[in-house]
Design a protein around this motif. Structure first.
Motif, PDB file in Angstrom:
ATOM      1  N   THR A 258     -20.875   3.700  -0.813  1.00  0.00           N
ATOM      2  CA  THR A 258     -19.985   4.050   0.298  1.00  0.00           C
ATOM      3  C   THR A 258     -18.530   4.156  -0.159  1.00  0.00           C
ATOM      4  OG1 THR A 258     -19.762   1.709   0.882  1.00  0.00           O
ATOM      5  CG2 THR A 258     -21.490   2.968   2.000  1.00  0.00           C
ATOM      6  N   GLY A 259     -18.250   3.675  -1.380  1.00  0.00           N
ATOM      7  CA  GLY A 259     -16.898   3.783  -1.913  1.00  0.00           C
ATOM      8  C   GLY A 259     -16.731   5.078  -2.695  1.00  0.00           C
ATOM      9  N   GLY A 260     -15.696   5.116  -3.525  1.00  0.00           N
ATOM     10  CA  GLY A 260     -15.428   6.309  -4.300  1.00  0.00           C
ATOM     11  C   GLY A 260     -16.467   6.523  -5.392  1.00  0.00           C
ATOM     12  N   ALA A 261     -16.474   7.739  -5.919  1.00  0.00           N
ATOM     13  CA  ALA A 261     -17.426   8.085  -6.974  1.00  0.00           C
ATOM     14  C   ALA A 261     -17.152   7.257  -8.226  1.00  0.00           C
ATOM     15  CB  ALA A 261     -17.352   9.574  -7.285  1.00  0.00           C
ATOM     16  N   LEU A 262     -18.256   6.897  -8.942  1.00  0.00           N
ATOM     17  CA  LEU A 262     -18.164   6.154 -10.197  1.00  0.00           C
ATOM     18  C   LEU A 262     -18.649   7.063 -11.318  1.00  0.00           C
ATOM     19  CD1 LEU A 262     -19.717   2.749  -9.037  1.00  0.00           C
ATOM     20  CD2 LEU A 262     -17.282   3.283  -9.316  1.00  0.00           C
ATOM     21  N   THR A 263     -17.812   7.207 -12.365  1.00  0.00           N
ATOM     22  CA  THR A 263     -18.172   8.087 -13.469  1.00  0.00           C
ATOM     23  C   THR A 263     -18.363   7.275 -14.737  1.00  0.00           C
ATOM     24  OG1 THR A 263     -16.896   9.905 -12.520  1.00  0.00           O
ATOM     25  CG2 THR A 263     -17.478  10.076 -14.847  1.00  0.00           C
ATOM     26  N   ALA A 264     -19.423   7.570 -15.462  1.00  0.00           N
ATOM     27  CA  ALA A 264     -19.695   6.888 -16.728  1.00  0.00           C
ATOM     28  C   ALA A 264     -18.863   7.527 -17.828  1.00  0.00           C
ATOM     29  CB  ALA A 264     -21.177   7.006 -17.063  1.00  0.00           C
ATOM     30  N   ASN A 265     -17.974   6.746 -18.438  1.00  0.00           N
ATOM     31  CA  ASN A 265     -17.081   7.301 -19.460  1.00  0.00           C
ATOM     32  C   ASN A 265     -16.800   6.253 -20.543  1.00  0.00           C
ATOM     33  OD1 ASN A 265     -15.385   9.082 -20.804  1.00  0.00           O
ATOM     34  ND2 ASN A 265     -13.594   8.494 -19.588  1.00  0.00           N
ATOM     35  N   PRO A 266     -17.670   6.013 -21.496  1.00  0.00           N
ATOM     36  CA  PRO A 266     -19.030   6.585 -21.562  1.00  0.00           C
ATOM     37  C   PRO A 266     -20.044   5.781 -20.759  1.00  0.00           C
ATOM     38  CG  PRO A 266     -18.657   5.270 -23.492  1.00  0.00           C
ATOM     39  CD  PRO A 266     -17.394   5.199 -22.697  1.00  0.00           C
ATOM     40  N   ASN A 267     -19.663   4.542 -20.347  1.00  0.00           N
ATOM     41  CA  ASN A 267     -20.586   3.677 -19.622  1.00  0.00           C
ATOM     42  C   ASN A 267     -19.935   3.170 -18.351  1.00  0.00           C
ATOM     43  OD1 ASN A 267     -22.676   3.694 -21.645  1.00  0.00           O
ATOM     44  ND2 ASN A 267     -21.416   2.270 -22.853  1.00  0.00           N
ATOM     45  N   LEU A 268     -20.768   2.662 -17.475  1.00  0.00           N
ATOM     46  CA  LEU A 268     -20.296   1.900 -16.333  1.00  0.00           C
ATOM     47  C   LEU A 268     -20.509   0.433 -16.672  1.00  0.00           C
ATOM     48  CD1 LEU A 268     -21.791   3.958 -13.381  1.00  0.00           C
ATOM     49  CD2 LEU A 268     -19.401   3.844 -14.069  1.00  0.00           C
ATOM     50  N   GLU A 269     -19.471  -0.354 -16.604  1.00  0.00           N
ATOM     51  CA  GLU A 269     -19.579  -1.756 -16.947  1.00  0.00           C
ATOM     52  C   GLU A 269     -18.966  -2.609 -15.853  1.00  0.00           C
ATOM     53  OE1 GLU A 269     -17.770  -2.308 -20.707  1.00  0.00           O
ATOM     54  OE2 GLU A 269     -19.291  -1.201 -21.814  1.00  0.00           O
ATOM     55  N   ASP A 270     -19.614  -3.757 -15.633  1.00  0.00           N
ATOM     56  CA  ASP A 270     -19.099  -4.754 -14.698  1.00  0.00           C
ATOM     57  C   ASP A 270     -18.891  -4.199 -13.296  1.00  0.00           C
ATOM     58  OD1 ASP A 270     -19.076  -6.691 -16.699  1.00  0.00           O
ATOM     59  OD2 ASP A 270     -17.081  -6.082 -17.367  1.00  0.00           O
ATOM     60  N   VAL A 271     -19.800  -3.317 -12.884  1.00  0.00           N
ATOM     61  CA  VAL A 271     -19.774  -2.829 -11.501  1.00  0.00           C
ATOM     62  C   VAL A 271     -20.746  -3.691 -10.708  1.00  0.00           C
ATOM     63  CG1 VAL A 271     -20.213  -0.892  -9.975  1.00  0.00           C
ATOM     64  CG2 VAL A 271     -19.217  -0.500 -12.238  1.00  0.00           C
ATOM     65  N   LEU A 272     -20.221  -4.629  -9.928  1.00  0.00           N
ATOM     66  CA  LEU A 272     -21.060  -5.547  -9.174  1.00  0.00           C
ATOM     67  C   LEU A 272     -21.662  -4.831  -7.983  1.00  0.00           C
ATOM     68  CD1 LEU A 272     -22.128  -8.411  -8.662  1.00  0.00           C
ATOM     69  CD2 LEU A 272     -19.987  -8.882  -7.429  1.00  0.00           C
ATOM     70  N   LEU A 273     -22.993  -4.827  -7.920  1.00  0.00           N
ATOM     71  CA  LEU A 273     -23.681  -4.156  -6.822  1.00  0.00           C
ATOM     72  C   LEU A 273     -24.012  -5.110  -5.689  1.00  0.00           C
ATOM     73  CD1 LEU A 273     -26.261  -2.023  -8.836  1.00  0.00           C
ATOM     74  CD2 LEU A 273     -24.114  -1.242  -7.837  1.00  0.00           C
ATOM     75  N   CYS A 274     -24.654  -6.243  -6.026  1.00  0.00           N
ATOM     76  CA  CYS A 274     -25.183  -7.109  -4.984  1.00  0.00           C
ATOM     77  C   CYS A 274     -25.545  -8.461  -5.599  1.00  0.00           C
ATOM     78  CB  CYS A 274     -26.404  -6.477  -4.323  1.00  0.00           C
ATOM     79  SG  CYS A 274     -27.708  -6.054  -5.513  1.00  0.00           S
ATOM     80  N   THR A 275     -25.993  -9.368  -4.765  1.00  0.00           N
ATOM     81  CA  THR A 275     -26.401 -10.702  -5.218  1.00  0.00           C
ATOM     82  C   THR A 275     -27.741 -11.052  -4.587  1.00  0.00           C
ATOM     83  OG1 THR A 275     -24.086 -11.402  -5.392  1.00  0.00           O
ATOM     84  CG2 THR A 275     -25.770 -13.138  -5.347  1.00  0.00           C
ATOM     85  N   LEU A 276     -28.698 -11.445  -5.424  1.00  0.00           N
ATOM     86  CA  LEU A 276     -30.019 -11.839  -4.939  1.00  0.00           C
ATOM     87  C   LEU A 276     -29.924 -13.158  -4.176  1.00  0.00           C
ATOM     88  CD1 LEU A 276     -32.149 -11.111  -8.141  1.00  0.00           C
ATOM     89  CD2 LEU A 276     -32.227  -9.823  -5.990  1.00  0.00           C
ATOM     90  N   PRO A 277     -30.782 -13.361  -3.190  1.00  0.00           N
ATOM     91  CA  PRO A 277     -30.754 -14.629  -2.449  1.00  0.00           C
ATOM     92  C   PRO A 277     -31.210 -15.801  -3.311  1.00  0.00           C
ATOM     93  CG  PRO A 277     -32.618 -13.288  -1.769  1.00  0.00           C
ATOM     94  CD  PRO A 277     -31.797 -12.429  -2.670  1.00  0.00           C
ATOM     95  N   ALA A 278     -30.759 -16.992  -2.961  1.00  0.00           N
ATOM     96  CA  ALA A 278     -31.170 -18.202  -3.670  1.00  0.00           C
ATOM     97  C   ALA A 278     -32.689 -18.342  -3.601  1.00  0.00           C
ATOM     98  CB  ALA A 278     -30.496 -19.424  -3.052  1.00  0.00           C
ATOM     99  N   GLY A 279     -33.273 -18.818  -4.694  1.00  0.00           N
ATOM    100  CA  GLY A 279     -34.725 -18.949  -4.764  1.00  0.00           C
ATOM    101  C   GLY A 279     -35.408 -17.717  -5.307  1.00  0.00           C
ATOM    102  N   TRP A 280     -34.660 -16.616  -5.429  1.00  0.00           N
ATOM    103  CA  TRP A 280     -35.225 -15.356  -5.928  1.00  0.00           C
ATOM    104  C   TRP A 280     -34.433 -14.855  -7.124  1.00  0.00           C
ATOM    105  CZ3 TRP A 280     -39.734 -13.639  -3.809  1.00  0.00           C
ATOM    106  CH2 TRP A 280     -40.110 -14.243  -2.602  1.00  0.00           C
ATOM    107  N   ARG A 281     -33.914 -15.784  -7.909  1.00  0.00           N
ATOM    108  CA  ARG A 281     -33.065 -15.445  -9.039  1.00  0.00           C
ATOM    109  C   ARG A 281     -33.746 -15.826 -10.355  1.00  0.00           C
ATOM    110  NH1 ARG A 281     -27.613 -18.017  -6.192  1.00  0.00           N
ATOM    111  NH2 ARG A 281     -27.496 -16.461  -4.489  1.00  0.00           N
TER     112      ARG A 281
END
Length: 332
Positions: A258-281
């Motif tokens: 939903t944010g701006g476009a992300l371009t790999a140049n040359p890689n995408l690094e440290d782009v936090l997407l989400c966090t799994l719930p406790a107990g499912w990690r």
């Protein structure tokens, strides 16, 4: 007295069964082998009826307790040996070796022709042969050890080599419902649902199959969840599903940019997407597959549940409103 048996001697008191006989003999250990028969064997605990060389042609058998099954009419005899017994072997034959069996034998003059009423450790000699085998035993005999007597063996020429002559014939029994230790798959089970420990592996007797079957504990219930995942700003959650089968966990995360476009140049690094719930990690950092449907990349799933985009095809971009699917699997 070193070899005692309960419910064998007549008379009730002296010269019959003594209080010591009753206390030492395993009168409560009965694993059924049939309607009126008992699985005979040694009562586990320590190293019962251990064998050690006591001379060139002599063997010492240690203390222990056992249940010895006679004929159907006789029933089972509880026996205790409260002091080590020494048995002696006859000299070897001139030409061939033989195998003798050391056993715990019950004599009951009411059922056999011995004219005796006692229990003892004894040697049953085998037949010398080019291919010797252990001798057959009479009823009410519990084998303990086989001893290979070499041709020509005697005290005068060195006797029996105790380091190699012994074969352990001890079998074990427990109270009904107990697990038989050091059982063998060739043994016949007594009842459906009986358990045996065979070389550290648990088996269950199946009457229908007439065999021991490897025991498999009930599979744990499969768990699933579709809630608890949190997404980072710039992303929206389309769907999330995680599944646990035993210790194996798999999860699918479907998010929308939903944010701006992300371009790999040359890689995408440290782009936090989400966090799994406790107990499912995962217990440690692991890898995940990430794809927008056109190109594939990888993600890093950390032990705290945070999922980061790690690599992407150079020059590729994740545009606004693009969907991204991640799949991850690990063992907890």
């Amino acid at each position: 007295m070193t070899v005692r048996s309960a419910w064998l001697l007549p008379g009730g008191t002296a010269p019959g069964q003594t209080r010591e006989d009753t206390r030492l003999a395993p009168v409560g250990t009965m694993t059924p082998a049939g309607e009126l028969t008992t699985r005979q064997g040694i009562i586990p605990g320590g190293n019962p009826f251990a064998a050690t060389g006591a001379g060139a042609m002599s063997l010492q058998v240690g203390i222990g307790r056992a249940a010895v099954q006679g004929t159907l009419a006789q029933g089972a005899y509880p026996v205790a040996v409260d002091a080590p017994e020494v048995v002696t072997f006859a000299d070897g034959s001139a030409q061939f070796a033989r195998i003798d069996t050391v056993c715990l034998r019950v004599y009951d003059g009411l059922f056999d022709t011995s004219g005796q009423t006692l229990a003892r450790i004894e040697v049953v000699p085998g037949t010398a042969s080019e291919t010797p085998t252990a001798p057959a035993l009479d009823p009410a005999s519990l084998p303990l050890w086989d001893v290979r007597v070499p041709a020509g063996a005697s005290a005068g020429v060195g006797g029996i080599d105790w380091s190699s002559a012994l074969t352990d014939r001890r079998t074990y029994t427990v109270a009904v419902g107990g697990i038989v230790p050091r059982g063998a798959l060739s043994d016949v089970g007594a009842y459906d649902g009986q358990y045996a420990d065979v070389d550290g592996v648990l088996y269950r007797w199946s009457t229908a199959a007439n065999q021991w079957t490897l025991y498999r504990p009930p599979a744990p219930a499969v768990e699933e969840t579709t809630t608890g995942l949190t997404v980072t700003a710039g992303w929206a959650l389309n769907s999330f599903r995680a599944r646990r089968d035993g210790r194996a966990v798999s999860a699918t995360v479907y998010v929308k940019r939903t944010g701006g476009a992300l371009t790999a140049n040359p890689n995408l690094e440290d782009v936090l997407l989400c966090t799994l719930p406790a107990g499912w990690r995962p217990p440690d950092d692991t890898e995940a597959i990430a794809s927008d449907g056109w190109g594939s990349g990888a993600a890093r799933v950390e032990a705290d549940g945070q999922i980061y985009l790690r690599t992407w095809s150079p020059g590729m971009s994740i545009d606004t409103n693009a969907n991204l699917r991640l799949t991850v699997g690990f063992i907890q």
